[in-house]
Design an enzyme around this catalytic site. Structure first.
Site, mmCIF file in Angstrom:
data_model
loop_
_atom_site.group_PDB
_atom_site.id
_atom_site.type_symbol
_atom_site.label_atom_id
_atom_site.label_comp_id
_atom_site.label_asym_id
_atom_site.label_seq_id
_atom_site.Cartn_x
_atom_site.Cartn_y
_atom_site.Cartn_z
ATOM 1 C CD GLU A 121 -6.421 4.276 3.527
ATOM 2 O OE1 GLU A 121 -6.881 4.156 4.691
ATOM 3 O OE2 GLU A 121 -5.213 4.421 3.299
ATOM 4 C CB CYS A 162 -5.201 0.667 2.621
ATOM 5 S SG CYS A 162 -5.952 0.687 4.277
ATOM 6 C CB CYS A 199 -1.026 0.778 5.546
ATOM 7 S SG CYS A 199 -2.575 -0.152 5.601
ATOM 8 C CG HIS A 230 -6.364 0.950 8.135
ATOM 9 N ND1 HIS A 230 -5.070 0.878 7.683
ATOM 10 C CD2 HIS A 230 -6.356 0.360 9.366
ATOM 11 C CE1 HIS A 230 -4.319 0.274 8.581
ATOM 12 N NE2 HIS A 230 -5.081 -0.057 9.611
#
Length: 185
Positions: A78, A111, A108, A76
């Protein structure tokens, strides 16, 4: 502060009283990220961008979601940004650097854990999970009262920043036929 500025700030979600200067800086950075999205998605990146800045306003990392094009479910935006900054600074503990993470959408559940364990001090995000899920159908995960939990750990959160731009960028991603990855249930 005029009424239009008050309206923009009143829509922001935060785990502290909203600081106008922090919010204005976040609006500027997240708007730039949302506007930059197409450049990344045209190259196969997922519909999320993240940037990490130091306390002097220097950009340390700007990364996209690379789950699909790198075939790795945890890539992701992040996670990629944190990984890059840890490599640059040569440490897994970013807490002494007073860093801020700016993301195009609410993080999410995966993260959130990474942010907390990395030592990031401030998180600013664009569109909320409910918008991401409504537009994409992606399951962002169970996140019980994460803003309060971050506050307990000294992590400031501001969200719902430039939501119109974020919604537009997310819808454009879908309209252009880009892949929404999600495991079968």
């Amino acid at each position: 502060m005029d009424n239009s500025q008050n309206n923009i700030l009143s829509g922001i979600i935060s785990n502290e009283p909203v600081d106008g200067s922090k919010a204005e800086k976040a609006i500027k950075i997240i708007s730039e990220l949302q506007n930059d999205m197409k450049n990344y998605t045209d190259q196969g990146a997922g519909p999320f961008l993240a940037a990490i800045y130091d306390d002097k306003g220097n950009l340390l990392a700007k990364t996209s979601n690379s789950v699909v094009n790198e075939t790795c479910s945890h890539n992701h935006a992040e996670m990629n940004a944190i990984r890059e900054v840890e490599k640059i600074l040569g440490t897994y503990d970013l807490s002494k650097y007073n860093l801020s993470l700016y993301i195009t959408a609410e993080p999410c559940m995966m993260c959130i854990g990474a942010i907390m364990w990395s030592g990031i001090k401030q998180v600013f995000y664009g569109i909320p999970t409910s918008t991401v899920e409504k537009i994409t159908g992606f399951d962002e995960g169970f996140k019980p009262d994460w803003l309060t939990e971050f506050k307990k750990r000294g992590i400031t959160v501001y969200g719902n920043i430039a939501p119109e731009l974020g919604e537009k960028a997310m819808k454009k991603y879908i309209e252009n036929g880009h892949k929404i990855y999600k495991p079968e249930r």
